[in-house]
Write a protein that holds these residues in place. Structure first.
Motif, PDB file in Angstrom:
ATOM      1  N   GLN A 197      12.370  -2.428   1.927  1.00  0.00           N
ATOM      2  CA  GLN A 197      13.743  -1.587   1.665  1.00  0.00           C
ATOM      3  C   GLN A 197      13.239  -0.224   1.430  1.00  0.00           C
ATOM      4  O   GLN A 197      14.054   0.328   1.704  1.00  0.00           O
ATOM      5  CB  GLN A 197      14.272  -2.191   0.287  1.00  0.00           C
ATOM      6  N   PHE A 198      12.320   0.026   0.795  1.00  0.00           N
ATOM      7  CA  PHE A 198      11.999   1.709   0.561  1.00  0.00           C
ATOM      8  C   PHE A 198      11.978   2.456   2.061  1.00  0.00           C
ATOM      9  O   PHE A 198      12.070   3.489   2.083  1.00  0.00           O
ATOM     10  CB  PHE A 198      10.763   1.956  -0.152  1.00  0.00           C
ATOM     11  N   PHE A 199      11.217   1.771   2.906  1.00  0.00           N
ATOM     12  CA  PHE A 199      10.933   2.108   4.323  1.00  0.00           C
ATOM     13  C   PHE A 199      12.313   2.380   4.975  1.00  0.00           C
ATOM     14  O   PHE A 199      12.635   3.533   5.597  1.00  0.00           O
ATOM     15  CB  PHE A 199       9.924   1.022   5.212  1.00  0.00           C
ATOM     16  N   ARG A 212       8.444   7.029   5.300  1.00  0.00           N
ATOM     17  CA  ARG A 212       7.749   6.610   3.976  1.00  0.00           C
ATOM     18  C   ARG A 212       6.843   5.560   4.331  1.00  0.00           C
ATOM     19  O   ARG A 212       6.945   4.503   5.254  1.00  0.00           O
ATOM     20  CB  ARG A 212       8.882   5.976   3.064  1.00  0.00           C
ATOM     21  N   VAL A 213       5.783   5.653   3.808  1.00  0.00           N
ATOM     22  CA  VAL A 213       4.263   4.759   4.100  1.00  0.00           C
ATOM     23  C   VAL A 213       4.016   4.201   2.399  1.00  0.00           C
ATOM     24  O   VAL A 213       4.127   5.116   1.644  1.00  0.00           O
ATOM     25  CB  VAL A 213       3.193   5.513   4.638  1.00  0.00           C
ATOM     26  N   GLN A 214       3.906   2.805   2.442  1.00  0.00           N
ATOM     27  CA  GLN A 214       3.727   2.372   1.095  1.00  0.00           C
ATOM     28  C   GLN A 214       2.211   3.098   0.943  1.00  0.00           C
ATOM     29  O   GLN A 214       1.244   2.966   1.418  1.00  0.00           O
ATOM     30  CB  GLN A 214       3.499   0.860   1.359  1.00  0.00           C
ATOM     31  N   THR A 215       1.983   2.932  -0.613  1.00  0.00           N
ATOM     32  CA  THR A 215       0.767   3.530  -1.227  1.00  0.00           C
ATOM     33  C   THR A 215       0.443   2.388  -2.287  1.00  0.00           C
ATOM     34  O   THR A 215       1.467   1.541  -2.899  1.00  0.00           O
ATOM     35  CB  THR A 215       1.056   4.912  -1.857  1.00  0.00           C
ATOM     36  N   CYS A 216      -0.805   2.201  -2.603  1.00  0.00           N
ATOM     37  CA  CYS A 216      -1.430   1.614  -3.614  1.00  0.00           C
ATOM     38  C   CYS A 216      -1.343   2.569  -4.938  1.00  0.00           C
ATOM     39  O   CYS A 216      -2.479   3.634  -4.876  1.00  0.00           O
ATOM     40  CB  CYS A 216      -2.791   1.056  -3.486  1.00  0.00           C
ATOM     41  N   PRO A 236       4.130  -2.650   5.416  1.00  0.00           N
ATOM     42  CA  PRO A 236       4.158  -2.695   3.663  1.00  0.00           C
ATOM     43  C   PRO A 236       4.046  -4.129   3.403  1.00  0.00           C
ATOM     44  O   PRO A 236       4.278  -5.038   4.170  1.00  0.00           O
ATOM     45  CB  PRO A 236       5.363  -2.220   3.222  1.00  0.00           C
ATOM     46  N   GLY A 237       3.349  -4.306   2.192  1.00  0.00           N
ATOM     47  CA  GLY A 237       3.323  -5.690   1.729  1.00  0.00           C
ATOM     48  C   GLY A 237       3.096  -5.791   0.289  1.00  0.00           C
ATOM     49  O   GLY A 237       3.269  -4.689  -0.345  1.00  0.00           O
TER      50      GLY A 237
END
Length: 131
Positions: A14-16, A26-30, A40-41
């Motif tokens: 959803q954020f993407f 936007r790219v997911q970060t840990c 993303p996962g």
């Protein structure tokens, strides 16, 4: 609803899609180890943490690989479609349509920049253009 194939939107992505609507890539970060990941996962493949966030990236990259899709037809698209696997400056690879370039002009390593194609009020797709 448009005839374009629509992506699956869930709590991991959803954020993407909110970002593409805002004109941001936007790219997911840990949040535990700082690793960037795409797609993303739910958990980090590096440290297995479930604490995730995202960051806005530059949208600049280079073509790692590409394919010219000629068949079968794709709903909402005119063939052929140039599909590129892009190495982002920040590290992750992202797949997307490459537009504004003839298929015989594409080169591995070609600089590209993200752009956004607004399909309708609910969907904006990231696309790639020559930088």
């Amino acid at each position: 609803m448009s005839a374009v194939l629509r992506p699956q939107v869930n709590r991991d992505t959803q954020f993407f899609w909110e970002g593409t609507r805002a004109g941001e890539l936007r790219v997911q970060t840990c949040n535990a180890c700082g690793a960037l990941r795409f797609p993303p996962g739910p958990s980090c493949p590096e440290c297995l943490a479930l604490d995730r966030g995202h960051r806005v990236v530059s949208g600049r990259g280079t073509v790692f690989s590409y394919v010219v899709h000629r068949y079968p037809p794709v709903p909402g698209k005119e063939l052929p479609i140039l599909i590129a696997l892009v190495d982002l400056e920040e590290g992750p690879r992202m797949l997307g349509e490459l537009v504004g370039v003839a298929d015989d002009e594409v080169e591995i390593g070609m600089a590209v920049q993200v752009d956004f194609h607004r399909v309708d009020d609910d969907l904006t797709l990231p696309i790639w253009r020559r930088a």
